[in-house]
Design an enzyme around this catalytic site. Structure first.
Site, mmCIF file in Angstrom:
data_model
loop_
_atom_site.group_PDB
_atom_site.id
_atom_site.type_symbol
_atom_site.label_atom_id
_atom_site.label_comp_id
_atom_site.label_asym_id
_atom_site.label_seq_id
_atom_site.Cartn_x
_atom_site.Cartn_y
_atom_site.Cartn_z
ATOM 1 N N ILE A 1 0.864 -1.080 0.422
ATOM 2 C CA ILE A 1 -0.243 0.254 -0.462
ATOM 3 C C ILE A 1 0.995 1.328 0.294
ATOM 4 O O ILE A 1 0.187 2.753 0.170
ATOM 5 C CB ILE A 1 -0.825 -0.311 1.062
ATOM 6 C CG1 ILE A 1 -0.513 0.193 2.580
ATOM 7 C CG2 ILE A 1 -1.898 -1.480 1.266
ATOM 8 C CD1 ILE A 1 -1.103 0.102 4.181
ATOM 9 N N ASP B 1 7.151 17.375 12.592
ATOM 10 C CA ASP B 1 7.073 17.213 11.413
ATOM 11 C C ASP B 1 4.902 17.098 10.887
ATOM 12 O O ASP B 1 4.381 15.898 10.643
ATOM 13 C CB ASP B 1 7.458 16.303 10.739
ATOM 14 C CG ASP B 1 7.610 15.591 8.905
ATOM 15 O OD1 ASP B 1 7.629 16.345 8.697
ATOM 16 O OD2 ASP B 1 7.584 15.264 8.689
#
Length: 989
Positions: A632, A751
Site C-alpha cells: 500500500i 513534522d
C-alpha cells in the site's frame, strides 16, 4: 499450397468443435458480424490478382447445413508481403463515434515452417478509413489510418489449434460510415470472425425518471449527460439527468424525481396515499399514518386535520399531532420559609394529563381576604421567578402580610390553551386553588440566663413577631448538651415547651452547657432557630445567682466563643483555597482531568543499546502471526503492506506492516526500530497504535493498526467538497487531542502535517510518522536544538527554521497549517511558491488566507497558531477546549471568514493576448487543478479566457460542473481573475 491446406484443416476443426457457440448473445448494438452473415461477405482483397498464393483467400466450410466463411493468408516464404483485406462499407449510427472491433484469429508458429523463419511474421495490422458513401471496389492505401498492430497471445503449431480473441477500439468517428482493413506483412493467419459493435445505455427508469436509450460516448466524452422525464404524478425541481459511461452503464443520477404531495413511490410509479395516510410535500418518503388526534377521510391527503377538542399551536408543524388542553395541576402545597418574614413557597405536581404536549407552563393568581371581603393581592406581592410563564413547579411568594387569609390559584397552560378559549373550556380543568391563613414564621431573637444553681439553669428567650391573640399558638423545642465531649460522642437532650421560659434541672455542678431553641407554629410550620448559646452551672456549694451577673458572664463567654468559631472558619477556608487556586489560564482552560500528571516520554536514543529500548516499549511478534496481503506504500526504509495479525488468544485484526528493505546497515535497522520505541510509549485514541515489532528474525517489521482511508491530505483531495465544516472541525479536534497528549508527555513531533495524519473508516484521525519527532529537554525554554536534518519549511514555525528551536509551540504553528490543509481539502500550503518565497513572505507578516467556506472562528484560531511570538500561541489544551466549544454550538460555524480568491489561487506572471493572466482555458484550469473539465468548456464553446471572464454560476453548472466544491473553486477563480492587478501585487513578495 500445403500451408493454406494446413490452415484450412485447423479451421474446419475449429468450426466442428465450436459450431454450437457461433451465436453469442450480447448487450451491444452490432453493426457487422462475420459469423452471423453466414454467406460470403464479398470483402475486397488487394492486390486484386497475383496468383494462387498471392493474397487473402476465402475458406468455406459447411456445418449442420450452414456455410461458414473465413479469410486466410500464408505467404511466409515470400519477401516484402503487403496483402490487404478490406470489409464492405459499414454504416455508422450518427451518435456512435466509438466502435469496438472484436477479432477471432489463428496465427501459425513461424518455427513450424522449414526454411521460412527469416521472412515469416506473427503479427498483422488493423486499419480504418472513413467515408460518407460506399466507394465500391476503389482501394487506395493512403486513405487508411492505422489503428493498431495485432499480435496473438497464443501461437498455433502444426497440430495444436490456438484461437485468439482481441478487441480494439476505433474512436472519433464522424462520417456516415467506415471501412476496416487487415494488412498482412508475411504471416500465416486465418481470420475466423470479425464483429463490430458499439455500446448503448438501454432505456431505463431510475428514481421515477424515464431515460431513453443512449449511445455510449467516446474517451473524450467519458460521461454523456442524458436528460430524463418524470413519470406520472412525479415532479422535480431540477431537470433529472443521468450519465451514460463508455461501457454502456448508467451512473450518477442527478436531480431525481419525487412523488407529488399525496402520492408515494410504489415500484417506480407514484400512487395515491390510502385513506388514513398523508404526505405533505414532494419527496421520496412514504405516506405516513395520520398522527395522534387527527383524521383523514379520503385518499391522496396532503394533511390530516385535528379531531374535535384537539388543536395545533401556531408553532406546531402543520402535519404534526394535535393536542388537547392540560388537566389541572395536582397537590398544591404552601410552605412557610425560614429565610425571613412575609415569605412562603408554593409547590405543586404536574398535571396528570398534559394533553400530549411538553410546553406546559404555569401561572399563579393571588387573592387576599379580610372580614369576608376578597380582592386581588395587587402589585405588592412579589413572585420569584415570576407569576406567569413558569416552567418549574414551585414559586417563592414574598411581601405577605401576617395573619391574613390568602387564596392562591395555579393554572396549567400549553401552546393550545389560547385556541380553546372561544370554546369556553371550563377553567377548573387546568387550575388548582389553595387557601391559607398566613402567619410570619416565628424566629428566636435572643436567649438569656435568668437564674442558675449548681444543678439547674433557668432560661428565657424572645420571639419575633410577637403572637397576636387570634394567631395560632407557638411551641418551642429546646436542645442542650454538655460542652466537653471526651468520649467522642455528642448527646442531646430535647425538651418540648409551650412557653418561652424553662428551668433545666439535674445538671452537673460547675459544667458548661450549650443550648439552642427553635420555634414552631401551631399548624406545624418550622420557625427560626437561635444560635447555640453557652451557660454554666455554679460550682458545688455555691449559692444561686440571679441573672445580672450571669448575663454579663454569658455575654463575655459568647463573644469569646464567636471569635474562636470565626478564626477556625477563616483558617479552614484559607486552607481550602490554597489547594484550588489556579492561574487565569487554568481557570479558563484546565479541567480536573487535564491537571492529572502524565508519564514523561523517554527518548530511545538515550539507550546505549537501542535493542533494549525496543524490547522495553514494544511487544515482540512472531513472524508466523503476521500475513502480508498487499503493498500500500513505500516508507523511508522499505515497503508498507496491508496485512493480518492473528496472535494467540486474540481476534484477527487488519494491520499495516512496515518492512526493512534488504541490504540495510545496522544504523538503518536501529533508526527503523527507534520509531517503534517511540510509538510504543503512546496510548491514545488519536495516536497511531503500535501492535508490535519483529526484531528477532532476519526481516524486521513494525506492525501498527490499519487505517483504511490512508493519509489525510490525499483522502481530502479525493473527497473535495464532500464534508461539512462540522465534520472537518471534528477531524481537527481529534488531531488536536492527540497532539495535546504528546505535549503533555513533553514530546515534540516536528513534522506535523496532513500527510502524516491517518484516517480510518469512521473518519477518526490519528497522528503518525514519528521519524522527525524529538523529546523536549529540561532547559528553561523547553527547546530541542538540532544541527542538521531536513525541515519541512511550509509546516515549520519561523523560530524553528531560523534557529532550529523546536517546542510544543512550534508544533502548534504546524497544527495551524494542518487546519488550513483540512479546511482547503488537501490543497498544498502556499501553493507553488518556493521554500525561499515562503520564508520571505512569513517574515514579512504574510499569512495564508482563509480557505473557501472556512468558518471565521476556525480561521481566527489558525491566525492565533501563527503568531510570531511563540509564547502567545495557544496551547494544545486550549485548542481542544475551543474546538469542543465550536462542536457543541454548530451555529458558531455558520459565520464564514472573508475569502479572497486573488490570494488563494496564485497566478503566473505570463499573460495571454486577451489580457488575462493565462494563455488558454486549459492552462487556467490546470492551475486550479480542475483540468478534468477542459472538455466541458470546449464542448460548450468556451475557448478563450475572455469568454471565461463573462461566465456566471449558472453558466458553470450548465456545462456540467456539479460538485459543490468544484463549482465554488471555479467560480471564485473567475472572480479573482477579474482583478488581476490586485492579484499580482499581492504576490510581489
Amino acid at each position: 499450397m500445403d500451408f493454406i491446406c494446413g490452415v484450412r484443416h485447423l479451421l474446419f476443426s475449429y468450426f466442428l468443435i465450436n459450431g454450437i457457440l457461433i451465436t453469442i448473445q450480447t448487450k451491444e448494438e452490432v453493426i457487422l458480424d462475420m459469423k452471423a452473415a453466414g454467406g460470403e461477405l464479398g470483402w475486397l482483397t488487394w492486390p486484386l490478382d497475383q496468383g494462387e498464393r498471392s493474397g487473402w483467400e476465402v475458406v468455406q466450410r459447411t456445418l449442420n447445413g450452414s456455410q461458414f466463411y473465413s479469410y486466410s493468408v500464408c505467404n511466409v516464404g515470400e519477401r516484402e508481403q503487403d496483402n490487404w483485406l478490406r470489409t464492405t462499407f459499414i454504416q455508422r449510427r450518427p451518435a456512435a463515434s466509438r466502435v469496438f472491433v472484436e477479432i477471432q484469429f489463428i496465427v501459425r508458429d513461424c518455427n513450424s515452417f522449414d526454411g521460412a523463419s527469416l521472412t515469416c511474421k506473427e503479427t498483422f495490422n488493423l486499419y480504418t478509413s472513413e467515408s460518407d458513401a460506399d466507394v465500391g471496389t476503389t482501394f487506395r492505401k493512403g486513405q487508411f489510418k492505422k489503428v493498431t498492430t495485432i499480435a496473438p497471445d497464443e501461437i498455433t503449431s502444426k497440430n495444436d489449434l490456438r484461437i485468439n480473441t482481441e478487441t480494439r477500439v476505433v474512436e472519433n468517428l464522424s462520417r456516415k460510415g467506415f471501412y476496416l482493413a487487415f494488412q498482412d506483412i508475411g504471416a500465416c493467419i486465418a481470420i475466423l470472425s470479425v464483429r463490430v459493435y458499439y455500446k448503448t445505455c438501454p432505456a431505463t427508469v431510475k428514481s421515477l425518471a424515464s431515460f431513453p436509450e443512449t449511445v455510449a460516448g467516446g474517451e473524450n466524452q467519458a460521461l454523456k449527460e442524458v436528460n430524463g422525464v418524470c413519470t406520472d404524478n412525479a415532479i422535480s425541481e431540477n431537470l433529472p439527468r443521468i450519465y451514460c459511461t463508455v461501457d454502456g452503464e448508467w451512473v450518477v443520477p442527478v436531480g431525481q424525481c419525487q412523488c407529488k404531495p399525496g402520492y408515494e413511490e410504489v415500484e417506480d410509479t407514484c400512487q395515491e396515499c390510502q385513506q388514513g395516510f398523508f404526505k405533505a410535500a414532494a419527496s421520496g418518503d412514504k405516506c405516513e399514518p395520520c398522527p395522534a388526534n387527527t383524521q383523514s377521510l379520503k385518499s391522496g391527503a396532503l394533511s390530516c386535520p385535528c379531531m374535535d377538542g384537539f388543536y395545533r399551536a401556531p408553532n406546531d408543524p402543520p402535519n404534526g399531532p394535535c393536542s388537547g388542553l392540560p388537566s389541572a395541576p395536582k397537590d398544591l402545597v404552601a410552605t412557610t420559609t425560614q429565610l425571613s418574614a412575609g415569605k412562603l413557597v408554593l409547590s405543586w405536581s404536574p398535571p396528570a394529563d398534559t394533553g400530549g404536549r411538553n410546553d406546559i407552563t404555569y401561572s399563579v393568581d393571588c387573592q387576599r381576604c379580610e372580614s369576608n371581603v376578597c380582592q386581588a393581592c395587587g402589585e405588592k406581592i412579589r413572585y420569584e421567578p415570576a407569576s406567569t410563564g413558569l416552567t418549574d413547579t414551585k414559586v417563592l411568594v414574598s411581601e405577605l402580610d401576617a395573619h391574613l387569609n390568602y387564596t392562591f390559584t395555579v393554572e396549567a397552560h400549553s401552546g393550545v390553551s389560547l385556541l380553546a378559549l372561544p370554546r369556553s373550556k371550563p377553567p377548573s380543568t387546568s387550575a388548582l386553588t389553595t387557601s391559607l391563613h398566613y402567619t410570619d414564621p416565628p424566629k428566636i431573637t435572643s436567649m438569656r440566663l435568668v437564674e442558675r444553681t449548681p444543678t439547674s439553669l433557668s432560661l428565657s428567650w424572645d420571639v419575633s413577631p410577637r403572637p397576636r391573640a387570634l394567631s395560632p399558638p407557638i411551641r418551642y423545642e429546646l436542645n442542650y448538651r454538655k460542652k466537653d465531649d471526651n468520649l467522642g460522642m455528642t448527646t442531646y437532650t430535647v425538651l418540648k415547651l409551650e412557653k418561652n421560659l424553662v428551668q433545666v434541672n439535674e445538671l452537673n455542678p460547675g459544667t458548661a452547657y450549650l443550648f439552642r431553641v427553635q420555634a414552631f407554629t401551631g399548624d406545624g410550620g418550622a420557625g427560626g432557630s437561635s444560635m447555640e448559646e453557652q451557660f454554666e452551672t455554679l460550682p458545688e456549694g455555691h449559692l444561686p445567682q440571679n441573672n445580672t451577673a450571669v448575663i454579663f458572664g454569658a455575654a463575655v463567654g459568647g463573644a469569646v466563643m464567636l471569635f474562636i468559631v470565626a478564626v477556625v472558619l477563616f483558617l479552614r477556608r484559607r486552607k481550602r483555597n490554597s489547594h484550588t487556586r489556579q492561574g487565569p489560564e487554568d481557570t479558563y482552560f484546565s479541567s480536573s482531568e487535564q491537571l492529572k500528571p502524565l508519564k514523561t516520554y523517554v527518548d530511545p536514543h538515550t539507550y546505549e543499546d537501542p535493542n533494549v529500548a525496543v524490547l522495553k516499549f514494544a511487544t515482540e511478534i512472531h513472524p508466523s502471526h503476521v500475513t502480508k496481503q498487499k503493498v500500500i506504500g513505500a516508507g523511508e526504509f522499505g515497503e508498507v503492506y496491508r496485512g493480518i495479525l492473528k496472535a494467540p488468544g486474540r481476534k484477527e485484526v487488519a494491520v499495516a506492516i512496515k518492512t526493512l528493505k534488504p541490504g540495510y546497515t545496522e544504523k538503518q535497522r536501529q533508526d527503523f526500530l527507534s520509531e517503534a520505541s517511540i510509538m510504543g510509549q503512546f496510548a491514545h485514541q488519536n495516536i497511531i497504535r503500535l501492535e508490535g515489532v519483529v526484531t528477532k528474525f532476519k526481516h524486521a517489521m513494525i506492525v501498527t493498526e490499519y487505517m483504511e482511508n490512508g493519509a489525510l491530505d490525499r483522502y481530502l483531495k479525493d473527497h473535495d467538497g464532500e464534508f461539512s465544516s462540522f465534520q472537518l472541525v471534528g477531524m481537527l479536534r481529534g488531531i488536536a487531542a492527540g497532539m495535546k497528549y504528546l505535549s503533555d508527555m513533553s514530546y515534540v513531533h516536528r513534522d506535523l502535517a496532513a500527510r502524516n495524519i491517518l484516517v480510518n473508516n469512521t473518519l477518526e484521525c490519528k497522528v503518525s510518522d514519528f521519524g522527525l519527532s524529538r523529546v523536549l529537554e529540561d532547559d528553561p525554554e523547553g527547546t530541542y536544538t538540532t544541527s542538521g536534518g531536513k525541515i519541512p519549511i511550509r509546516w515549520t514555525a519561523p523560530e524553528a527554521i531560523a534557529y532550529r528551536k523546536f517546542t510544543s509551540a512550534s508544533d502548534v504553528w504546524s497544527f495551524g497549517i494542518v487546519m488550513w490543509e483540512v479546511m482547503a481539502f488537501g490543497e498544498r500550503p502556499y501553493w507553488d511558491m518556493s521554500n525561499h518565497e515562503v520564508m520571505k513572505a512569513i517574515n514579512e507578516a504574510f499569512r495564508l488566507p482563509a480557505p473557501m467556506d472556512c468558518p471565521s472562528a476556525v480561521y481566527q484560531l489558525m491566525l492565533q497558531c501563527w503568531l510570531q511570538d511563540r509564547s502567545k500561541r495557544p496551547r494544545f489544551g486550549d485548542i481542544v477546549s475551543l474546538l469542543d466549544k465550536l462542536l457543541r454550538s454548530p451555529d458558531s460555524l455558520k459565520t464564514i471568514a472573508d475569502f479572497d480568491p486573488r490570494v488563494s489561487i496564485r497566478l503566473p506572471s505570463t499573460s495571454g493576448s486577451d489580457g488575462s493572466p493565462f494563455r488558454s482555458v486549459s492552462e487556467w484550469l490546470e492551475s486550479i487543478k480542475m483540468s478534468q473539465y477542459s472538455e466541458n468548456f470546449t464542448c460548450a464553446g468556451i475557448v478563450t479566457m475572455d469568454q471565461v471572464l463573462q461566465m456566471k454560476n449558472e453558466d458553470i453548472k450548465n456545462i456540467g460542473v456539479r460538485l459543490p466544491g468544484h463549482l465554488k473553486r471555479i467560480a471564485y477563480s473567475i472572480l479573482g481573475l477579474k482583478d488581476q492587478t490586485s492579484t499580482l501585487s499581492v504576490f510581489a513578495v
